[in-house]
Scaffold this active site. Sequence first.
Site, PDB file in Angstrom:
ATOM      1  N   TYR A  25       5.739  12.022   7.431  1.00 41.66           N
ATOM      2  CA  TYR A  25       4.850  10.820   8.116  1.00 41.66           C
ATOM      3  C   TYR A  25       4.021  10.798   7.117  1.00 41.66           C
ATOM      4  O   TYR A  25       3.596   9.443   6.777  1.00 41.66           O
ATOM      5  CB  TYR A  25       4.325  11.344   9.312  1.00 41.66           C
ATOM      6  CG  TYR A  25       3.268  10.441  10.035  1.00 41.66           C
ATOM      7  CD1 TYR A  25       3.368   9.046  10.405  1.00 41.66           C
ATOM      8  CD2 TYR A  25       2.002  10.938   9.970  1.00 41.66           C
ATOM      9  CE1 TYR A  25       2.415   8.267  10.718  1.00 41.66           C
ATOM     10  CE2 TYR A  25       0.810  10.171  10.513  1.00 41.66           C
ATOM     11  CZ  TYR A  25       1.164   8.864  10.984  1.00 41.66           C
ATOM     12  OH  TYR A  25       0.075   8.279  11.433  1.00 41.66           O
ATOM     13  N   SER A 107      -9.923   8.135  12.612  1.00 47.49           N
ATOM     14  CA  SER A 107      -8.812   7.311  12.881  1.00 47.49           C
ATOM     15  C   SER A 107      -8.887   7.079  14.632  1.00 47.49           C
ATOM     16  O   SER A 107      -8.947   7.742  15.422  1.00 47.49           O
ATOM     17  CB  SER A 107      -7.418   7.498  12.582  1.00 47.49           C
ATOM     18  OG  SER A 107      -6.449   6.650  13.159  1.00 47.49           O
ATOM     19  N   TYR A 130      -8.659   0.207  15.765  1.00 43.98           N
ATOM     20  CA  TYR A 130      -7.394  -0.938  15.660  1.00 43.98           C
ATOM     21  C   TYR A 130      -7.892  -1.575  16.781  1.00 43.98           C
ATOM     22  O   TYR A 130      -8.093  -1.105  17.772  1.00 43.98           O
ATOM     23  CB  TYR A 130      -6.233   0.107  15.843  1.00 43.98           C
ATOM     24  CG  TYR A 130      -5.534   0.757  14.731  1.00 43.98           C
ATOM     25  CD1 TYR A 130      -5.299  -0.242  13.563  1.00 43.98           C
ATOM     26  CD2 TYR A 130      -5.193   1.944  14.749  1.00 43.98           C
ATOM     27  CE1 TYR A 130      -4.568   0.319  12.413  1.00 43.98           C
ATOM     28  CE2 TYR A 130      -4.609   2.566  13.390  1.00 43.98           C
ATOM     29  CZ  TYR A 130      -4.323   1.761  12.331  1.00 43.98           C
ATOM     30  OH  TYR A 130      -3.587   2.361  11.569  1.00 43.98           O
ATOM     31  N   THR A 156      -9.823  -2.099  11.119  1.00 46.68           N
ATOM     32  CA  THR A 156      -8.465  -2.230  10.317  1.00 46.68           C
ATOM     33  C   THR A 156      -7.724  -3.726  10.448  1.00 46.68           C
ATOM     34  O   THR A 156      -7.539  -3.882  11.825  1.00 46.68           O
ATOM     35  CB  THR A 156      -7.580  -1.101  10.301  1.00 46.68           C
ATOM     36  OG1 THR A 156      -8.311   0.210   9.875  1.00 46.68           O
ATOM     37  CG2 THR A 156      -6.250  -1.069   9.601  1.00 46.68           C
ATOM     38  N   ARG A 165       8.794   2.610   8.600  1.00 41.14           N
ATOM     39  CA  ARG A 165       9.006   3.768   7.651  1.00 41.14           C
ATOM     40  C   ARG A 165      10.325   4.437   8.053  1.00 41.14           C
ATOM     41  O   ARG A 165      10.383   5.024   9.211  1.00 41.14           O
ATOM     42  CB  ARG A 165       7.811   4.900   7.716  1.00 41.14           C
ATOM     43  CG  ARG A 165       6.461   4.278   6.949  1.00 41.14           C
ATOM     44  CD  ARG A 165       5.466   5.221   7.063  1.00 41.14           C
ATOM     45  NE  ARG A 165       5.100   5.616   8.318  1.00 41.14           N
ATOM     46  CZ  ARG A 165       4.122   5.079   9.051  1.00 41.14           C
ATOM     47  NH1 ARG A 165       3.427   4.013   8.792  1.00 41.14           N
ATOM     48  NH2 ARG A 165       4.110   5.484  10.155  1.00 41.14           N
ATOM     49  N   LYS A 252     -11.409  -3.336   6.825  1.00 43.97           N
ATOM     50  CA  LYS A 252     -10.198  -2.482   6.053  1.00 43.97           C
ATOM     51  C   LYS A 252      -8.772  -3.241   5.871  1.00 43.97           C
ATOM     52  O   LYS A 252      -8.316  -3.936   6.884  1.00 43.97           O
ATOM     53  CB  LYS A 252     -10.237  -1.335   6.542  1.00 43.97           C
ATOM     54  CG  LYS A 252      -8.947  -0.297   5.867  1.00 43.97           C
ATOM     55  CD  LYS A 252      -8.992   1.194   6.496  1.00 43.97           C
ATOM     56  CE  LYS A 252      -8.078   2.075   5.739  1.00 43.97           C
ATOM     57  NZ  LYS A 252      -6.929   1.682   6.177  1.00 43.97           N
ATOM     58  N   HIS A 276      -3.095  -0.345   3.067  1.00 46.22           N
ATOM     59  CA  HIS A 276      -2.553   0.644   3.986  1.00 46.22           C
ATOM     60  C   HIS A 276      -1.719   1.860   3.363  1.00 46.22           C
ATOM     61  O   HIS A 276      -0.644   2.371   4.020  1.00 46.22           O
ATOM     62  CB  HIS A 276      -2.012   0.105   5.124  1.00 46.22           C
ATOM     63  CG  HIS A 276      -2.223   0.772   6.549  1.00 46.22           C
ATOM     64  ND1 HIS A 276      -3.095   0.308   7.605  1.00 46.22           N
ATOM     65  CD2 HIS A 276      -1.890   1.865   6.982  1.00 46.22           C
ATOM     66  CE1 HIS A 276      -3.271   1.005   8.679  1.00 46.22           C
ATOM     67  NE2 HIS A 276      -2.515   2.125   8.576  1.00 46.22           N
ATOM     68  N   ARG A 279       1.964   1.363   3.501  1.00 44.35           N
ATOM     69  CA  ARG A 279       2.733   1.603   4.734  1.00 44.35           C
ATOM     70  C   ARG A 279       2.967   0.351   5.670  1.00 44.35           C
ATOM     71  O   ARG A 279       3.619   0.342   6.692  1.00 44.35           O
ATOM     72  CB  ARG A 279       1.837   2.725   5.705  1.00 44.35           C
ATOM     73  CG  ARG A 279       2.008   3.883   4.967  1.00 44.35           C
ATOM     74  CD  ARG A 279       0.655   4.786   5.666  1.00 44.35           C
ATOM     75  NE  ARG A 279       1.008   5.557   6.829  1.00 44.35           N
ATOM     76  CZ  ARG A 279       1.581   6.520   6.840  1.00 44.35           C
ATOM     77  NH1 ARG A 279       2.134   7.096   5.768  1.00 44.35           N
ATOM     78  NH2 ARG A 279       1.877   7.113   8.055  1.00 44.35           N
TER      79      ARG A 279
HETATM   80  C1  LIG Z   1      -0.288   9.307   7.305  1.00 42.42           C
HETATM   81  C2  LIG Z   1      -1.227   8.443   7.258  1.00 42.42           C
HETATM   82  C3  LIG Z   1      -1.849   7.695   8.344  1.00 42.42           C
HETATM   83  C4  LIG Z   1      -2.789   6.490   8.446  1.00 42.42           C
HETATM   84  N1  LIG Z   1      -3.446   6.056   9.557  1.00 42.42           N
HETATM   85  C5  LIG Z   1      -4.300   5.239   9.340  1.00 42.42           C
HETATM   86  C6  LIG Z   1      -5.009   4.769  10.542  1.00 42.42           C
HETATM   87  O1  LIG Z   1      -4.751   5.332  11.494  1.00 42.42           O
HETATM   88  N2  LIG Z   1      -5.866   3.810  10.318  1.00 42.42           N
HETATM   89  C7  LIG Z   1      -5.995   3.195   9.290  1.00 42.42           C
HETATM   90  O2  LIG Z   1      -6.798   2.226   9.266  1.00 42.42           O
HETATM   91  N3  LIG Z   1      -5.391   3.597   8.094  1.00 42.42           N
HETATM   92  C8  LIG Z   1      -4.508   4.327   8.260  1.00 42.42           C
HETATM   93  N4  LIG Z   1      -3.843   5.074   7.282  1.00 42.42           N
HETATM   94  C9  LIG Z   1      -4.167   4.440   5.842  1.00 42.42           C
HETATM   95  C10 LIG Z   1      -5.336   4.986   4.974  1.00 42.42           C
HETATM   96  O3  LIG Z   1      -6.402   4.809   5.879  1.00 42.42           O
HETATM   97  C11 LIG Z   1      -5.409   4.641   3.568  1.00 42.42           C
HETATM   98  O4  LIG Z   1      -5.415   3.174   3.515  1.00 42.42           O
HETATM   99  C12 LIG Z   1      -4.474   5.026   2.684  1.00 42.42           C
HETATM  100  O5  LIG Z   1      -3.948   6.377   3.038  1.00 42.42           O
HETATM  101  C13 LIG Z   1      -4.834   5.092   1.328  1.00 42.42           C
HETATM  102  O6  LIG Z   1      -3.796   5.403   0.333  1.00 42.42           O
HETATM  103  P1  LIG Z   1      -3.578   6.979  -0.244  1.00 42.42           P
HETATM  104  O7  LIG Z   1      -2.739   7.683   0.938  1.00 42.42           O
HETATM  105  O8  LIG Z   1      -2.734   6.505  -1.408  1.00 42.42           O
HETATM  106  O9  LIG Z   1      -4.886   7.484  -0.389  1.00 42.42           O
HETATM  107  C14 LIG Z   1      -2.913   6.038   7.277  1.00 42.42           C
HETATM  108  C15 LIG Z   1      -2.333   6.388   5.961  1.00 42.42           C
HETATM  109  C16 LIG Z   1      -1.579   7.734   6.115  1.00 42.42           C
HETATM  110  C17 LIG Z   1      -1.016   8.217   4.807  1.00 42.42           C
END
Ligand SMILES: Cc1cc2nc3c(=O)[nH]c(=O)nc-3n(C[C@H](O)[C@H](O)[C@H](O)COP(=O)(O)O)c2cc1C
Length: 381
Positions: A25, A107, A130, A156, A165, A252, A276, A279
């Site tokens: 994940y 989060s 969110y 966000t 994914r 964001k 993100h 993702r």
């Molecule tokens: C496992 C995972 C869960 C995430 N969940 C959220 C989330 O709940 N809210 C959000 O705004 N971004 C979420 N993100 C995005 C992160 O805030 C961030 O933008 C991203 O991880 C940055 O990239 P990096 O993992 O390469 O540092 C998530 C990222 C990952 C890897």
Amino acid sequence: MSQPLTIEDLRVLAQRRVPRMFYDYADSGAWTEGTYRANESDFARIKLRQRVAVDMTNRSLASTMIGQPVSMPVALAPTGLTGMQHADGEILAARAAAKAGVPFTLSTMSICSLEDVANHTGSPFWFQLYVMKDRDFITRLIQRAKAAHCSALVLTLDLQILGQRHKDIRNGLSAPPKPTLVNILNLMTKPRWCLGMLDTPRRSFGNIVGHAKGVGDLSSLSSWTSEQFDPQLNWDDVKWIKDLWGGKLILKGILDPEDAELAVKSGADALIVSNHGGRQLDGALSSIAALPSILDAVGGRMEVLMDGGIRSGQDVLKAIALGAKGVFIGRAFLYGLGAMGEEGVTRTLDIIRKELDITMALCGKRDILDVDKSILVPGTY
Ligand SMILES: Cc1cc2nc3c(=O)[nH]c(=O)nc-3n(C[C@H](O)[C@H](O)[C@H](O)COP(=O)(O)O)c2cc1C
């Protein structure tokens, strides 16, 4: 492994210790994962100028993000299900961040609730929102963030609908999880993780279960989360949330100069250049590649932060040199957490701090506030 010296070492350890469905994940991106990979590889293209015979004593990494002092310009990004990388993950990460003097962002989709994190940590943290269709729930969530003394709201904007994914589908990662037999067998090889989970009451979405209307248990949560992300979210909602919150607001998920212009007009305090972590929109620009055009569009009218692909202090320095006021790290701290709990997050921050400090010095700078494009090799960024 003797002692983890790099974020990659922590990733390898986390892969050993965290059940596959939760490790995957974290370590995955949307569809082909092209943007996820580009976030990292585009950093490698940017080259630093080595300088010599420059006084490198008395160095400082201290800076500010949205006006708040930070010991280095690095914050922990909001990540959903952090409490599944390690039991009580959000509390542990928030504590490590507070000790290191950097912001932690909780989060909406966390396992530990706002109240839990506030009660178990001494320092104010940031809350990521969110926007859900249930606006009463959002109104109450914002009140709860205020009551928890959160010192910034990170709104966000890049998840109105969910990117896909493949690994999560194959692993049966949903709410509630429907693990495959392979995943259940895999759990048996992670005794440390299982013991931690048995020992904590926090195993569901703490901000949602018992708070959103009609969500009392895991099965009702499943239908709620799949329907609640609001595809109609627009800039009027941003204004509504800004007024409701009344404090520091960070937007964001900005990746395009036209959206950056709208972000400036919204009156928010800062924006985060982000895809993100690769993702959401596969095929989008990497964050570091998008950063210069966003900075041009903003023209100093608001603070520009960035995230995506940061795995070292060198990456942090490159983003700062290009003009970001600070960066967020997602996976880098999740790997530390999965590998070694709170100590692992501390290790992540120590590794990044040391790399940032040494790299800055070898580029001939003593103060992070003096770092600019002049430390980069022209033509490589
Ligand atoms: C496992 C995972 C869960 C995430 N969940 C959220 C989330 O709940 N809210 C959000 O705004 N971004 C979420 N993100 C995005 C992160 O805030 C961030 O933008 C991203 O991880 C940055 O990239 P990096 O993992 O390469 O540092 C998530 C990222 C990952 C890897």
